[in-house]
Design a protein around this motif. Structure first.
Motif, PDB file in Angstrom:
ATOM      1  N   ASP A 188       0.856  -1.198   0.000  1.00  0.00           N
ATOM      2  CA  ASP A 188       0.000   0.000   0.000  1.00  0.00           C
ATOM      3  C   ASP A 188       0.886   1.241   0.000  1.00  0.00           C
ATOM      4  O   ASP A 188       1.694   1.437   0.904  1.00  0.00           O
ATOM      5  CB  ASP A 188      -0.898  -0.014   1.252  1.00  0.00           C
ATOM      6  N   ASN A 260     -10.900  -1.433  -2.133  1.00  0.00           N
ATOM      7  CA  ASN A 260     -10.870  -1.422  -0.668  1.00  0.00           C
ATOM      8  C   ASN A 260     -12.076  -0.590  -0.231  1.00  0.00           C
ATOM      9  O   ASN A 260     -12.268   0.529  -0.706  1.00  0.00           O
ATOM     10  CB  ASN A 260      -9.529  -0.784  -0.247  1.00  0.00           C
ATOM     11  N   LYS A 262     -14.006   1.262   2.848  1.00  0.00           N
ATOM     12  CA  LYS A 262     -14.008   1.762   4.221  1.00  0.00           C
ATOM     13  C   LYS A 262     -15.282   2.580   4.364  1.00  0.00           C
ATOM     14  O   LYS A 262     -15.489   3.525   3.588  1.00  0.00           O
ATOM     15  CB  LYS A 262     -12.804   2.682   4.481  1.00  0.00           C
TER      16      LYS A 262
HETATM   17 MG    MG Z   1      -4.830   2.038   2.068  1.00  0.00          MG
END
Ligand code: MG
Ligand code: OSB
Length: 370
Positions: A188, A260, A262
């Protein structure tokens, strides 16, 4: 339901070990705990903004301002019956997703407590335990990094993410790959490269990585598409995906092959579930990212990650990876199969440890409805 009172706590919690990324190093984690009072029950929410605007432009300071000055009055007016109502109230406020998500999480917790249902069940989650990994920050040397990764592997983590930045990328990743040839490994960059400097990442393509996360600028889906075309390894977007629309843009532009999710970055769990559904329709696997949450946000992440298209391990580690003392009485532990069990009590399924809360509180504010 009528929200009668909002309580905000600005918290600062010592991490067990410093956490370093391309945007900086932290030794303590800040956040805002939201409590919504309705009919004798209290909903808990965590706003995951940190002290500095490194990951996001939002900070605990800006989120506090937006919550106190703009969101509170909208939430304390009239009835809120679901997350859609809550989001509709906040829709006149541009941006500030992390602040909005903190409130929405507390609404979900209340909805669960009122109906006796877990957040997992309310969101449509299926799994009772979810696959997890660990995110390892930048270390002083590749040797130390290999040691840290080995320590987490010996604790039972079967998927590891390492942070990279220019000058600390190929060599670090190679050291870990060389030491652990079969490890499920990903990297990352937290937006530390441009399309030009990302040329130096080419050797990563031969290291059998699960993905390369967010190499380029957070607002640059277009250049990610150009970079993805040059790489075999899937790119994964984190910072760039702040709404379902941005997920659609990224998918249509082929800017990534993995997303991803979140809830904070997307402005709440409702939008996070919608992004999950969109990715599922397009065959894009997703996984649940982390923001070094307290037990409150961790419970929310576990419920979210129990949805079916969360097919890659999340950045949801055991409580003791982050904090010696947490604000919830519940502590999350790693199961033998590199999973964590999703809470099944009503709502988030966690309870505050009031003395810990008190210990970490920098500032508190109570806002009552008129
Ligand atoms: Mg990240
Ligand atoms: O980019 O995923 C990220 C932590 C803070 C801000 C951004 C990120 C992270 C992590 C840690 O990688 C994930 C976790 O274990 O909570």
């Amino acid at each position: 339901m009528k929200i009668e009172r909002i309580t905000l706590h600005h918290l600062r919690m010592p991490l067990r070990a410093p956490f370093e990324t391309s945007f900086g190093r932290i030794e303590t984690r800040e956040c805002i705990l939201v409590q919504l009072y309705a009919d004798g029950q209290i909903g808990l929410g965590e706003c995951v903004a940190d002290h500095q605007p490194g990951y996001s432009y939002e900070t605990t300071g800006t989120a506090w301002h937006i919550l106190e000055e703009f969101i509170a009055t909208k939430i304390l007016k009239g009835e809120i019956n679901d997350a859609a109502d809550c989001q509709a109230r906040m829709s006149g406020i541009r941006g500030h997703q992390l602040a909005k998500a903190g409130i929405e999480m507390a609404v979900w917790d209340l909805l669960g407590k009122r109906s006796g249902r877990s957040l997992r069940s309310l969101l449509g989650g299926e799994l009772e335990k979810v696959a997890v990994g660990v995110s390892v920050g930048l270390q002083v040397s590749p040797t130390r990094l290999v040691g840290q990764v080995g320590k987490y592997m010996s604790e039972g983590y079967k998927r590891v993410k390492i942070k990279i930045k220019p000058g600390r990328d190929v060599q670090d990743t190679f050291a870990v790959r060389n030491a652990y040839p079969n490890l499920r490994l990903q990297v990352d960059a937290n937006s530390a490269y441009s399309l030009d400097t990302a040329k130096s990442l080419k050797p990563l393509d031969d290291m059998n990585l699960l993905m390369i996360e967010q190499p380029l600028f957070e607002d640059d889906i277009w250049d990610h598409a150009k970079l993805q075309a040059q790489l075999q390894t899937p790119l994964c977007l984190d910072e760039s995906i702040t709404s379902v629309r941005h997920a659609r843009y990224a998918i249509e532009m082929k800017a990534c092959r993995i997303i991803n999710i979140k809830a904070g970055r997307l402005g709440g769990l409702r939008e996070a579930v919608a992004a999950h559904d969109l990715c599922r329709e397009h065959g894009i696997p997703v996984w649940c990212g982390g923001m070094l949450e307290t037990g409150v946000g961790r419970a929310s992440n576990l419920a979210l990650a129990s949805l079916p298209n969360f097919s890659l391990p999340g950045d949801i580690s055991a409580s003791d990876r982050y904090y010696e003392m947490d604000i919830t009485r519940e502590r999350f532990v790693l199961n033998d199969d590199s999973t964590i069990t999703v809470p099944d009590q009503p709502g988030l399924g966690v309870n505050l440890d009031l003395s810990a809360l008190d210990k970490f509180t920098l500032k508190k504010k109570v806002i009552e409805s008129e």
